[in-house]
Design a protein around this motif. Structure first.
Motif, PDB file in Angstrom:
ATOM      1  N   LYS A 138       0.963  -1.004   0.218  1.00  0.00           N
ATOM      2  CA  LYS A 138       0.043  -0.565   0.353  1.00  0.00           C
ATOM      3  C   LYS A 138       0.474   1.127  -0.188  1.00  0.00           C
ATOM      4  O   LYS A 138       0.304   1.947  -0.716  1.00  0.00           O
ATOM      5  CB  LYS A 138      -1.345   0.137   0.804  1.00  0.00           C
ATOM      6  N   GLN A 139       1.811   1.368   0.618  1.00  0.00           N
ATOM      7  CA  GLN A 139       3.074   2.339   0.667  1.00  0.00           C
ATOM      8  C   GLN A 139       3.845   2.404  -0.665  1.00  0.00           C
ATOM      9  O   GLN A 139       3.649   3.904  -0.828  1.00  0.00           O
ATOM     10  CB  GLN A 139       3.732   2.509   2.610  1.00  0.00           C
ATOM     11  N   HIS A 140       3.880   1.083  -0.945  1.00  0.00           N
ATOM     12  CA  HIS A 140       4.492   1.630  -1.959  1.00  0.00           C
ATOM     13  C   HIS A 140       3.811   2.390  -3.489  1.00  0.00           C
ATOM     14  O   HIS A 140       4.394   2.942  -4.319  1.00  0.00           O
ATOM     15  CB  HIS A 140       5.505   0.048  -2.529  1.00  0.00           C
ATOM     16  N   GLN A 141       2.859   1.642  -3.349  1.00  0.00           N
ATOM     17  CA  GLN A 141       2.199   2.399  -4.743  1.00  0.00           C
ATOM     18  C   GLN A 141       1.054   4.034  -4.065  1.00  0.00           C
ATOM     19  O   GLN A 141       1.073   4.417  -4.728  1.00  0.00           O
ATOM     20  CB  GLN A 141       0.011   1.684  -4.358  1.00  0.00           C
ATOM     21  N   LEU A 142       1.097   4.455  -3.235  1.00  0.00           N
ATOM     22  CA  LEU A 142       1.522   5.539  -3.366  1.00  0.00           C
ATOM     23  C   LEU A 142       2.556   6.341  -2.522  1.00  0.00           C
ATOM     24  O   LEU A 142       2.805   7.445  -3.424  1.00  0.00           O
ATOM     25  CB  LEU A 142       1.342   5.547  -1.828  1.00  0.00           C
ATOM     26  N   GLU A 143       3.790   5.850  -2.961  1.00  0.00           N
ATOM     27  CA  GLU A 143       4.894   6.428  -3.066  1.00  0.00           C
ATOM     28  C   GLU A 143       5.431   6.248  -4.280  1.00  0.00           C
ATOM     29  O   GLU A 143       6.730   6.779  -5.417  1.00  0.00           O
ATOM     30  CB  GLU A 143       6.113   6.114  -2.453  1.00  0.00           C
ATOM     31  N   ASN A 173      11.814   1.336  -8.944  1.00  0.00           N
ATOM     32  CA  ASN A 173      13.112   0.116  -8.864  1.00  0.00           C
ATOM     33  C   ASN A 173      12.709  -0.698  -7.666  1.00  0.00           C
ATOM     34  O   ASN A 173      14.065  -0.692  -7.343  1.00  0.00           O
ATOM     35  CB  ASN A 173      13.992   0.547  -8.343  1.00  0.00           C
ATOM     36  N   LEU A 174      11.204  -0.705  -7.320  1.00  0.00           N
ATOM     37  CA  LEU A 174      10.750  -1.504  -6.027  1.00  0.00           C
ATOM     38  C   LEU A 174       9.795  -2.412  -6.550  1.00  0.00           C
ATOM     39  O   LEU A 174       8.910  -2.169  -6.805  1.00  0.00           O
ATOM     40  CB  LEU A 174      11.085  -1.038  -4.524  1.00  0.00           C
ATOM     41  N   THR A 175      10.125  -3.551  -5.860  1.00  0.00           N
ATOM     42  CA  THR A 175       9.040  -4.981  -5.783  1.00  0.00           C
ATOM     43  C   THR A 175       9.408  -5.254  -4.948  1.00  0.00           C
ATOM     44  O   THR A 175       9.556  -6.118  -4.425  1.00  0.00           O
ATOM     45  CB  THR A 175       9.585  -6.022  -7.050  1.00  0.00           C
TER      46      THR A 175
END
Length: 217
Positions: A64-69, A73-75
């Motif tokens: 969820k936080q990755h979708q916001l940021e 280059n992050l999986t």
């Protein structure tokens, strides 16, 4: 502590496993809610990071936080690290590997990372001059890991005290706020270092029996 050989050929692929390409990559095992993974990928846009977390609740928080940021280059990866590593990673593919504040396994020392047969396989995936960062707030955990590095794995390392204002993971923030000593070992893989898995290629979904399971916090 004697360590038996890891049975990589007996690992079956995680559910919904998808292969990755053989390009240089960084890995975090036991990424939790992704605080370090998000920081690292933001600070190093030229490096690709796969952050592995087994616990679904923590993985979903990271996702969820990755979708916001939106770091490209992050999986985030929801998987058990052992079978995923065996099936996904190629020899000498990993530039940096992070194991930050893993479960200290107080009642099962054989399941600590450097006591596990799997650690030899991890080393085989590490590039020459690649590093493993192992952090803990438990002095005895770090001391035991040092002994294993000297006596079993014969790998060079640097021992560091983590700065009191460091905030890479939620655990790190909590431990440092308590005034606990947090330390890390930066383990390096020298040139000409060999393992029994240097020629072992990913199994790409072979459906056989899983024999071990492990993750960090």
């Amino acid at each position: 502590m004697p360590i038996r050989q890891f049975q990589a050929h007996r690992m079956h692929a995680p559910r919904d496993f998808q292969a990755i390409e053989n390009h240089p990559i960084c890995i975090e095992i036991g990424a939790g809610k992704g605080k370090h993974a998000l920081l690292f990928s933001g600070q190093h846009p030229d490096l690709k990071l796969i952050a592995i977390e087994r616990t679904r609740e923590k993985f979903l928080a990271m996702q969820k936080q990755h979708q916001l940021e939106g770091q490209s280059n992050l999986t985030p990866m929801h998987a058990d690290a052992l079978p995923w590593v065996v099936h996904a990673l190629f020899p000498q593919q990993v530039q940096q590997l992070f194991i930050l504040y893993p479960n200290p396994e107080p009642h099962n020392p054989a399941q600590r990372w450097l006591n596990m047969p799997f650690f030899e396989f991890l080393i085989s995936r590490l590039a020459v001059n690649g590093t493993i960062t192992l952090a803990s707030n438990i002095p005895e955990y770090i001391e035991e890991a040092e002994q294993q590095l000297k006596q079993v794995w014969h790998l060079p390392y640097e021992k560091q005290v983590i700065a009191s204002d460091s905030a890479r993971t939620h655990f790190e923030v909590k431990y440092l706020e308590r005034g606990e000593l947090c330390q890390q070992l930066i383990i390096s893989k020298p040139e000409n270092y060999t393992t029994r898995f240097d020629d072992f290629q990913p199994l790409r979904g072979q459906n056989t029996q899983v024999t071990e399971s492990k993750d960090g916090e």
